[in-house]
Design an enzyme around this catalytic site. Structure first.
Site, short mmCIF file in Angstrom:
data_model
loop_
_atom_site.label_atom_id
_atom_site.label_comp_id
_atom_site.label_asym_id
_atom_site.label_seq_id
_atom_site.Cartn_x
_atom_site.Cartn_y
_atom_site.Cartn_z
N ASP A 35 0.85 -1.19 0.00
CA ASP A 35 0.00 0.00 0.00
C ASP A 35 0.89 1.25 0.00
OD1 ASP A 35 -3.22 0.49 0.96
OD2 ASP A 35 -1.83 2.18 1.15
N ILE A 36 0.48 2.25 -0.79
CA ILE A 36 1.28 3.47 -0.92
C ILE A 36 1.26 4.29 0.38
CG2 ILE A 36 -0.51 5.07 -1.76
CD1 ILE A 36 1.48 5.80 -4.04
N ASN A 92 -12.70 -3.52 2.85
CA ASN A 92 -13.62 -2.40 3.00
C ASN A 92 -14.61 -2.46 1.84
OD1 ASN A 92 -12.26 -1.35 5.25
ND2 ASN A 92 -10.83 -0.21 3.96
N GLY A 98 -15.22 3.06 4.15
CA GLY A 98 -13.86 3.51 3.84
C GLY A 98 -13.32 3.02 2.52
N GLN A 99 -14.15 2.36 1.70
CA GLN A 99 -13.63 1.93 0.39
C GLN A 99 -13.47 3.16 -0.51
OE1 GLN A 99 -15.93 -1.03 -1.76
NE2 GLN A 99 -14.30 -1.31 -3.28
N HIS A 105 -10.24 -5.53 -3.37
CA HIS A 105 -8.91 -5.72 -2.80
C HIS A 105 -9.01 -6.11 -1.34
CE1 HIS A 105 -10.00 -1.44 -2.39
NE2 HIS A 105 -9.38 -1.48 -1.22
N HIS A 107 -6.91 -5.91 2.14
CA HIS A 107 -5.77 -5.35 2.87
C HIS A 107 -5.22 -6.45 3.77
CE1 HIS A 107 -6.82 -0.93 2.36
NE2 HIS A 107 -8.01 -1.47 2.11
P1 5GP Z 1 -9.69 1.28 0.33
O1 5GP Z 1 -9.72 2.61 1.05
O2 5GP Z 1 -10.44 1.36 -0.98
O3 5GP Z 1 -10.11 0.11 1.18
O4 5GP Z 1 -8.16 0.99 0.01
C1 5GP Z 1 -7.49 1.57 -1.04
C2 5GP Z 1 -6.03 1.58 -0.67
O5 5GP Z 1 -5.29 1.84 -1.84
C3 5GP Z 1 -5.64 2.65 0.35
O6 5GP Z 1 -5.10 2.02 1.51
C4 5GP Z 1 -4.61 3.51 -0.39
O7 5GP Z 1 -3.55 3.93 0.43
C5 5GP Z 1 -4.14 2.57 -1.50
N1 5GP Z 1 -3.70 3.25 -2.70
C6 5GP Z 1 -4.31 4.30 -3.31
N2 5GP Z 1 -3.63 4.67 -4.42
C7 5GP Z 1 -2.57 3.82 -4.50
C8 5GP Z 1 -1.49 3.70 -5.44
O8 5GP Z 1 -1.37 4.42 -6.44
N3 5GP Z 1 -0.57 2.72 -5.19
C9 5GP Z 1 -0.66 1.89 -4.10
N4 5GP Z 1 0.30 0.97 -3.95
N5 5GP Z 1 -1.67 1.97 -3.21
C10 5GP Z 1 -2.60 2.92 -3.40
#
Ligand code: 5GP
Ligand code: ZN
Length: 119
Positions: A35-36, A92, A98-99, A105, A107
């Site tokens: 994760d970034i 999520n 929080g998605q 995906h 985590h």
């Molecule tokens: P969500 O909030 O949808 O459950 O998770 C999305 C995740 O993607 C977040 O934890 C966010 O930090 C990660 N993310 C968003 N953009 C990027 C990216 O460009 N590269 C990577 N490696 N992770 C990302």
């Protein structure tokens, strides 16, 4: 068609290589990358190569790939050696939970104490 790449999807771009990522594992059906914006020492996202907006739609359409995600998540945890101390697999689902990226995906979080229930 269900599962086809979406031009405006960030994670489809990571699958295709158009957007770079620190990939830790790949399988025929999945990609795992860091994760970034990590929330724990181990914070890896495991995604299907196919595009589905969330885990539920993936599981309904391609249950074997949903199982692949769980297997790969466990392999990520073992690879980062957080399996013995415990880790969390989170999907999520929906903006209210929080998605923010609407490509399914998991985590994988570990390497520190994890509160329960999460916030
Ligand atoms: P969500 O909030 O949808 O459950 O998770 C999305 C995740 O993607 C977040 O934890 C966010 O930090 C990660 N993310 C968003 N953009 C990027 C990216 O460009 N590269 C990577 N490696 N992770 C990302
Ligand atoms: Zn996608």
């Amino acid at each position: 068609m269900a599962g086809e790449p979406q031009a405006d999807c960030l994670f489809c771009k990571i699958v295709s290589g158009e957007v770079p990522a620190t990939v830790v594992r790949e399988s025929e059906t999945t990609v795992a990358f860091r994760d970034i914006n990590p929330k724990a020492p181990t914070h890896v996202l495991v995604i299907p190569r196919a595009h589905y907006p969330d885990a539920a739609s993936l599981a309904a359409a391609e249950p074997a790939v949903a199982a692949d995600i769980l297997r790969e998540a466990a392999a990520v945890a073992a690879g980062d050696q957080v399996d013995a101390t415990g880790y969390r697999i989170v999907f999520n689902t929906g903006a209210g939970a929080g998605q923010t990226v609407f490509h399914a995906h998991a985590h994988v979080l570990g390497g520190r104490g994890l509160e329960w229930p999460p916030g």
